[in-house]
Design an enzyme around this catalytic site. Structure first.
Site, short mmCIF file in Angstrom:
data_model
loop_
_atom_site.label_atom_id
_atom_site.label_comp_id
_atom_site.label_asym_id
_atom_site.label_seq_id
_atom_site.Cartn_x
_atom_site.Cartn_y
_atom_site.Cartn_z
N GLN A 255 35.84 42.05 42.02
CA GLN A 255 37.17 42.64 41.93
C GLN A 255 37.95 42.42 43.22
OE1 GLN A 255 38.34 44.13 39.04
NE2 GLN A 255 40.24 43.82 40.13
N HIS A 258 40.27 39.35 43.78
CA HIS A 258 41.49 39.17 43.00
C HIS A 258 42.71 39.04 43.91
CE1 HIS A 258 41.16 39.07 38.69
NE2 HIS A 258 40.27 40.05 38.68
N GLU A 322 40.86 51.04 36.01
CA GLU A 322 41.04 49.94 35.06
C GLU A 322 39.68 49.50 34.52
OE1 GLU A 322 42.80 45.36 35.06
OE2 GLU A 322 42.28 46.35 36.94
N HIS A 323 38.75 49.21 35.42
CA HIS A 323 37.38 48.85 35.05
C HIS A 323 36.44 49.93 35.58
CE1 HIS A 323 39.54 44.96 35.71
NE2 HIS A 323 38.97 44.65 34.56
N ASP A 356 35.68 40.23 31.47
CA ASP A 356 36.81 39.41 31.90
C ASP A 356 36.88 38.10 31.13
OD1 ASP A 356 37.83 41.16 33.70
OD2 ASP A 356 37.04 40.18 35.48
N HIS A 415 71.57 66.66 4.58
CA HIS A 415 70.13 66.49 4.35
C HIS A 415 69.70 67.34 3.14
CE1 HIS A 415 69.94 64.51 8.22
NE2 HIS A 415 68.63 64.34 8.11
#
Length: 430
Positions: A255, A258, A322-323, A356, A415
């Protein structure tokens, strides 16, 4: 690496805090570019491509000949890997198909839902420090399964005006309709507004840098839907004394490479294991080609020592990663405790890299704490649920008077009347 020992719940907000920066100038720049693209279309797109990507593009559309060339120049081993990953992603997302069953809510009243594909979707795939051809599979495969009529992909070209060959191979495998050599804010603007070359889409998917993310959020205010708000990528690993330090370190570094704004957190119940992971991270990072990026990310990483795995899960749910990798001996028990996470990896062999690329789950996930409210991309992301209802005369008898009373008490006489005229007709014909 910053080590925090035995934090209390009051410490959680500080631990869970994401980086903040003044985006005033960035948003102003993005807005100006988008306004220009809305006005001048292809001409503006090409000018910004020349300015930012340092390339002059004549025809923005990738030709079939270019895709054929890419297919032939990509190694068979990589093509086979892309095909395998696509198969698994397809299998997993096909399992998410929705089957709306009619339900009789009252006598003579039948309601149901139908899942209808978004007709035109736009996919953005970065091509900067890492050409993310895997993201093509993650975004285009469910779009194709959903039945989206037009799948448009934008990705930045290199200095020679060519798109990364693996991106083109993945696009062909996944069924992309059109591919354009456009990157950054100008790609988002082109898909949001439409240009002479690029069709306007109804929803935009895909990751990107701060400018791309700001552009997506801007166009989502009034012009087009987007998959989700997002920030830098992140991972949280929960470990105990049984965890494999080499595996954990590798997961953290996968990670960290990245980008320098990525987030890496280890939550561990064993101080001995935490120190072992720290030493292993230092050993492995020196071996990485992208070690400078990973090292800068690690400067902002957190290694948190907690009392037990239940405390670890409490902190993880507060962080909403996220992960989330749970590689403890009681990972099955902890899996049931997950409340906030984008995608979860269980056991010592389930590395983030599997998700991934090729396990089948989607890697386009909520970041920046948005996992508290958003899902990752899935088949539903490419569909709308349209509701239907059918009433018979018996249905009017079942709910008609309730509708009249409720409309009357909301002071919406028209209505009420829409139901009253039906009730009166049925009574007159009885």
């Amino acid at each position: 690496m910053n080590i925090i020992k035995y934090p209390t719940v009051s410490d959680y907000p500080k631990i869970c805090e994401r980086p903040h920066f003044d985006a005033t100038q960035l948003n102003r720049t993005v807005r100006d570019i988008l306004d220009d693209i809305r006005l001048r279309g292809d001409m503006a797109v090409k000018e910004y491509g020349e300015r930012f990507d340092k390339v002059c593009i004549g025809n923005l559309l990738v030709s079939d000949a270019e895709i054929d060339e890419a297919w032939n120049c990509v190694a068979k081993e990589l093509r086979d890997a892309i095909v395998l990953a696509h198969k698994n992603i397809k299998v997993f997302h096909e399992s998410q198909r929705f089957d709306g069953k009619p339900v009789e809510t009252a006598s003579g009243v039948v309601c149901w839902q139908k899942s209808i594909a978004i007709e035109k979707v736009g996919l953005y795939v970065p091509g900067g420090t890492a050409p993310l051809f895997s993201t093509v599979l993650m975004l285009a495969t469910p779009a194709k399964i959903a039945g989206c009529r037009e799948i448009v992909l934008c990705t930045p070209p290199d200095k020679e005006g060519k798109v990364n060959p693996a991106i083109l191979v993945a696009a062909r495998v996944a069924g992309v309709s059109k591919i354009f050599k456009i990157g950054g804010v100008q790609a988002i603007g082109a898909m949001a507004y439409g240009t002479e070359s690029v069709p306007k889409v109804y929803k935009i998917f895909g990751p990107g840098n701060q400018f791309v993310m700001a552009a997506k959020q801007h166009v989502s205010l009034s012009d087009v839907a987007i998959d989700m708000p997002a920030g830098p990528s992140e991972v949280c690993v929960i470990a105990d004394e049984t965890s494999d330090a080499e595996f954990v370190a590798a997961d953290l570094l996968s990670q960290a490479e990245h980008g320098v704004d990525s987030q890496v957190i280890l939550i561990c119940t064993s101080e001995k294991k935490l120190n072992a992971v720290k030493a292993e991270v230092e050993r492995q990072v020196a071996l990485l080609p992208r070690k400078e990026i990973a090292a800068k990310t690690l400067d902002n990483s957190l290694f948190v020592l907690v009392e037990d795995t239940h405390v670890a899960m409490s902190l993880s749910n507060a962080y909403a990663p996220e992960h989330l990798i749970i590689c403890t001996k009681d990972y099955e028990e902890l899996a049931d405790m997950v409340v906030n996470a984008g995608s979860v990896f269980l056991g010592k062999y389930a590395c983030e890299s599997a998700g991934d690329y090729a396990s089948g789950t989607n890697h386009t996930l909520p970041t920046h704490g948005y996992a508290t409210a958003y899902s990752g991309v899935n088949l539903d992301s490419y569909n709308r649920k349209v509701t239907f209802q059918h009433l018979t005369e018996e249905g009017v008898r079942s709910i008609g008077r309730a509708v009249e009373i409720m409309a009357e008490n909301e002071y919406l006489d028209a209505h009420k009347n829409a139901m009253t005229v039906r009730i009166d007709r049925i009574c007159s014909e009885a």
